[in-house]
Design an enzyme around this catalytic site. Structure first.
Site, PDB file in Angstrom:
ATOM      1  N   LEU A  76       0.820  -1.215   0.000  1.00  9.56           N
ATOM      2  CA  LEU A  76       0.000   0.000   0.000  1.00  9.56           C
ATOM      3  C   LEU A  76       0.852   1.262   0.000  1.00  9.56           C
ATOM      4  O   LEU A  76       0.550   2.220  -0.726  1.00  9.56           O
ATOM      5  CB  LEU A  76      -0.919   0.000   1.231  1.00  9.56           C
ATOM      6  CG  LEU A  76      -2.174  -0.860   1.138  1.00  9.56           C
ATOM      7  CD1 LEU A  76      -2.792  -1.053   2.519  1.00  9.56           C
ATOM      8  CD2 LEU A  76      -3.194  -0.239   0.195  1.00  9.56           C
TER       9      LEU A  76
ATOM     10  N   ASP B 135      11.522   2.985   3.862  1.00 10.17           N
ATOM     11  CA  ASP B 135      11.352   1.600   4.284  1.00 10.17           C
ATOM     12  C   ASP B 135      12.531   1.261   5.186  1.00 10.17           C
ATOM     13  O   ASP B 135      13.574   1.921   5.129  1.00 10.17           O
ATOM     14  CB  ASP B 135      11.310   0.646   3.077  1.00 10.17           C
ATOM     15  CG  ASP B 135      10.736  -0.718   3.438  1.00 10.17           C
ATOM     16  OD1 ASP B 135       9.527  -0.929   3.224  1.00 10.17           O
ATOM     17  OD2 ASP B 135      11.499  -1.559   3.944  1.00 10.17           O
TER      18      ASP B 135
ATOM     19  N   ASN C 225       2.328   5.198   7.060  1.00  9.94           N
ATOM     20  CA  ASN C 225       1.879   3.884   6.622  1.00  9.94           C
ATOM     21  C   ASN C 225       2.702   2.733   7.206  1.00  9.94           C
ATOM     22  O   ASN C 225       2.247   1.590   7.205  1.00  9.94           O
ATOM     23  CB  ASN C 225       1.945   3.827   5.091  1.00  9.94           C
ATOM     24  CG  ASN C 225       1.625   2.455   4.542  1.00  9.94           C
ATOM     25  OD1 ASN C 225       0.479   2.023   4.540  1.00  9.94           O
ATOM     26  ND2 ASN C 225       2.662   1.732   4.098  1.00  9.94           N
TER      27      ASN C 225
ATOM     28  N   TYR D 295      -1.813  -4.943  17.357  1.00  5.43           N
ATOM     29  CA  TYR D 295      -2.154  -4.203  16.132  1.00  5.43           C
ATOM     30  C   TYR D 295      -3.463  -3.431  16.293  1.00  5.43           C
ATOM     31  O   TYR D 295      -3.553  -2.253  15.933  1.00  5.43           O
ATOM     32  CB  TYR D 295      -2.248  -5.202  14.981  1.00  5.43           C
ATOM     33  CG  TYR D 295      -2.578  -4.616  13.635  1.00  5.43           C
ATOM     34  CD1 TYR D 295      -1.629  -3.917  12.900  1.00  5.43           C
ATOM     35  CD2 TYR D 295      -3.846  -4.785  13.077  1.00  5.43           C
ATOM     36  CE1 TYR D 295      -1.926  -3.398  11.652  1.00  5.43           C
ATOM     37  CE2 TYR D 295      -4.153  -4.280  11.821  1.00  5.43           C
ATOM     38  CZ  TYR D 295      -3.188  -3.582  11.120  1.00  5.43           C
ATOM     39  OH  TYR D 295      -3.498  -3.068   9.884  1.00  5.43           O
TER      40      TYR D 295
ATOM     41  N   LYS E 103      -3.868   0.634  16.130  1.00  8.41           N
ATOM     42  CA  LYS E 103      -4.702   1.282  15.122  1.00  8.41           C
ATOM     43  C   LYS E 103      -5.858   2.062  15.743  1.00  8.41           C
ATOM     44  O   LYS E 103      -6.269   3.106  15.210  1.00  8.41           O
ATOM     45  CB  LYS E 103      -5.225   0.235  14.138  1.00  8.41           C
ATOM     46  CG  LYS E 103      -4.146  -0.375  13.251  1.00  8.41           C
ATOM     47  CD  LYS E 103      -3.419   0.676  12.423  1.00  8.41           C
ATOM     48  CE  LYS E 103      -2.524   0.060  11.357  1.00  8.41           C
ATOM     49  NZ  LYS E 103      -1.811   1.080  10.556  1.00  8.41           N
TER      50      LYS E 103
ATOM     51  N   THR F 230      -3.309  -7.441   0.091  1.00  2.99           N
ATOM     52  CA  THR F 230      -1.910  -7.333   0.484  1.00  2.99           C
ATOM     53  C   THR F 230      -1.451  -8.706   0.966  1.00  2.99           C
ATOM     54  O   THR F 230      -2.218  -9.665   0.999  1.00  2.99           O
ATOM     55  CB  THR F 230      -1.736  -6.306   1.615  1.00  2.99           C
ATOM     56  OG1 THR F 230      -2.452  -6.774   2.776  1.00  2.99           O
ATOM     57  CG2 THR F 230      -2.277  -4.943   1.207  1.00  2.99           C
TER      58      THR F 230
END
Length: 295
Positions: free
Chosen positions: A17, A36, A85, A151, A155, A185
């Protein structure tokens, strides 16, 4: 949508993404800093994003965040857009999740979002002219998800930070929104109902079936980029503090948490009275399991 003259930083944009976001912003005219943790992924992404520069760094600490902002300023003279991201997964049920599993995900997703947004906000406020901060959230943070304590918590925190920062940065004309993407993904390919359909589409080049794109709201990574490009643009200047979902054929506005039902009792609520009069309709929780037609 024209983003000419805009400068964006996209964390975690070496693949998936994040790379799709970076490509879309560049296609709309923006200059982009790709990022990255893997130098090879950064170099490959720079080759796919015209006019971009790359920074190999793990988000989480202040130094990395400041390095990303400095790279934008040194290469392009300013910073207008930040997209947070970068993320990792360490999925395990609660009783098997280690401290390291929890801390690693929180550090990358939640702390990484915080440090990068803070560095970007400082720069945007100093240079003036407003800005756009786009935080990447998840359905797991909105509803919870089995095996994703770390996670989902991160989020959910990201969505809360978007609302908070929208308040704090409004006078500086910096908008802050959370995007809730659903796309094919490496993670969604592990979902049994999705995996064979995604694999078949990748093998044949055929589009995803209507039930997947419409009913489940899941498409390709490129299906998410229209919202990212819009939120990065001047056209979105009136939109802030929102959690917006996108995937496949679906665009959705998530509601904010609110009191759903209320009861009053003069003098307060002893436990026995709560037990005797509880009639609230309980909220649902967890991401509904997807099902292909005929299942």
């Amino acid at each position: 949508m024209d983003l000419s003259g805009k400068v964006a930083v996209v964390t975690g944009s070496g693949r998936g993404l994040g790379l799709a976001y970076a490509r879309a912003l560049a296609a709309a005219g923006a200059s982009v800093v790709v990022n990255d943790v893997d130098r090879a992924a950064v170099d490959a992404a720079v080759a796919q994003v015209p006019g971009s520069v790359g920074v190999a760094a793990a988000v989480g600490d202040t130094a990395s965040a400041e390095q990303l902002v400095a790279a934008a300023v040194e290469a392009f003279g300013r910073l207008d857009v930040l997209i947070t991201n970068a993320g990792i997964l360490r999925d395990r049920v609660l009783w098997k999740m280690t401290d390291d599993d929890f801390d690693a995900v929180i550090r990358t997703h939640l702390r990484g979002t915080f440090t990068c947004a803070r560095a970007a906000a400082i720069r945007m406020r100093e240079q003036g002219g407003g800005g756009r901060i786009i935080l990447i959230a998840s359905p797991a943070g909105q509803r919870g998800n089995f095996g994703q304590t770390n996670y989902a918590a991160a989020k959910a925190g990201i969505a809360a930070m978007a609302r908070t920062w929208a308040l704090e940065l409004a006078r500086s004309e910096i908008t802050v929104n959370a995007v809730v993407p659903i796309a094919a993904t490496e993670m969604t390919k592990t979902i049994p109902a999705f995996a064979p359909v995604i694999e078949e589409a990748e093998r044949t080049g055929q589009p995803y079936p209507a039930w997947l794109r419409h009913d489940e709201g899941l498409g390709t990574v490129d299906d998410v980029t229209g919202l990212i490009t819009f939120l990065a643009s001047d056209a979105s200047k009136a939109i802030t503090g929102q959690a917006i979902g996108i995937g496949g054929d679906k665009l959705a506005l998530w509601s904010h948490p609110a009191e759903k039902e209320i009861a009053y009792r003069e003098g307060g609520w002893p436990a026995d009275d709560i037990a005797g009069s509880w009639n609230f309709r309980a909220e649902t929780y967890g991401i509904p399991a997807p099902a292909a037609p005929g299942n």
